[in-house]
Motif scaffolding. Structure first.
Motif, PDB file in Angstrom:
ATOM      1  N   LEU B 110       5.489   4.483  -4.392  1.00 14.91           N
ATOM      2  CA  LEU B 110       5.908   3.503  -3.734  1.00 14.91           C
ATOM      3  C   LEU B 110       7.185   3.377  -3.567  1.00 14.91           C
ATOM      4  O   LEU B 110       7.467   2.892  -4.507  1.00 14.91           O
ATOM      5  N   SER B 111       7.875   3.851  -2.560  1.00 13.18           N
ATOM      6  CA  SER B 111       9.240   3.849  -2.474  1.00 13.18           C
ATOM      7  C   SER B 111       9.739   2.982  -1.313  1.00 13.18           C
ATOM      8  O   SER B 111       9.395   3.291  -0.176  1.00 13.18           O
ATOM      9  N   VAL B 112      10.116   1.567  -1.611  1.00 10.87           N
ATOM     10  CA  VAL B 112      10.671   0.668  -0.619  1.00 10.87           C
ATOM     11  C   VAL B 112      12.249   0.898  -0.546  1.00 10.87           C
ATOM     12  O   VAL B 112      12.804   0.471  -1.347  1.00 10.87           O
ATOM     13  N   SER B 113      12.715   0.822   0.808  1.00 16.06           N
ATOM     14  CA  SER B 113      14.146   1.109   1.462  1.00 16.06           C
ATOM     15  C   SER B 113      14.401  -0.066   2.256  1.00 16.06           C
ATOM     16  O   SER B 113      13.482  -0.366   3.095  1.00 16.06           O
ATOM     17  N   SER B 114      15.810  -0.260   2.259  1.00 11.22           N
ATOM     18  CA  SER B 114      16.102  -1.219   3.230  1.00 11.22           C
ATOM     19  C   SER B 114      16.442  -0.602   4.339  1.00 11.22           C
ATOM     20  O   SER B 114      16.554   0.527   4.750  1.00 11.22           O
TER      21      SER B 114
END
Lengths: 112, 114
Positions: B110-114
């Motif tokens: 899971l890659s969470v970016s802004s």
């Protein structure tokens, strides 16, 4: 409370050298103990598990071996490391097979 | 024999968006189901588990999962993710019979970016 320790945290070894990784569990008795390896992008591979002192089951034939000299101590060894032995090694324990396992912090092994 | 399939190897999402990580299992016996999270260069940490009872299980860090026996699924959800949720997530299954150890899926990043 129970804790699980692994050392060393990181290790860089030349091909053909020996290996010894140690795992110890505190705060419980008669745990089942497990060694896993994570290679990049390949998930968790179960290497060995032990249900008691001196009782070792191997899941994958390879140049690694495991020993359990004491109730809460689990050792992963090799006489001669291969490049393919590089990876992240995780030790885990549970009180009964099938219930949740508790993992140690892991050892990053790089074989050059 | 039991097996676990995590349908997505990578899931990219933006911060504050909802997320679902999918897990399907196969088993001929009653199962116990688990989700673990692994942050970079760390061991696995239990997020939540289903042993029996309510099919909706709540875990740490705002995650929850629903056991669906008819669809043999145990999907992990979070209504609003944070940058700090970036990690590898593993689904695992075991049986309620003695001698059945955990079987892990291959993991979902899971890659969470802004």
């Amino acid at each position: 409370s129970q804790t699980i320790h692994q050392w060393p945290a990181t290790l860089v070894q030349p091909v053909g050298s020996p290996l010894s990784l140690e795992c110890t569990v505190e705060g419980t008795s008669n745990p089942n103990l497990y060694w896993y390896r994570q290679a990049a992008g390949r998930g968790l591979q179960l290497l060995f598990y032990s249900v008691g002192i001196g009782q070792i089951s191997s899941e994958v034939p390879q140049n690694l071996s495991a020993s359990r000299p004491q109730d809460r101590q689990f050792i992963l060894s090799s006489k001669k490391l291969l490049l393919s032995d590089s990876g992240f090694y995780l030790c885990a324990w549970d009180q009964r097979e099938g219930l949740e396992q508790f993992f140690g912090p892991g050892t990053r092994l790089t074989v050059l | 024999a039991q097996s676990v399939t995590q349908l997505d190897s990578q899931v990219p999402v933006f911060e504050e968006a909802p997320v679902e990580l999918r897990c399907n299992y196969s088993s001929s016996v009653s199962v116990y189901l688990f989700w673990y999270v692994q942050y970079p260069n760390q061991g696995l940490q239990l997020l939540l588990k289903y042993l029996s009872g309510s099919t909706l299980v709540k875990g740490i860090n705002g995650f929850e999962a629903e056991f669906n026996k008819s669809q043999t699924s145990f999907h992990l959800r979070k209504p609003s993710v944070h940058i700090s949720d970036t990690a590898e997530y593993f689904c695992a299954v075991s049986g309620d019979q003695a001698g059945t150890a955990l079987i892990f899926g291959k993991g979902t990043t899971l890659s969470v970016s802004s």
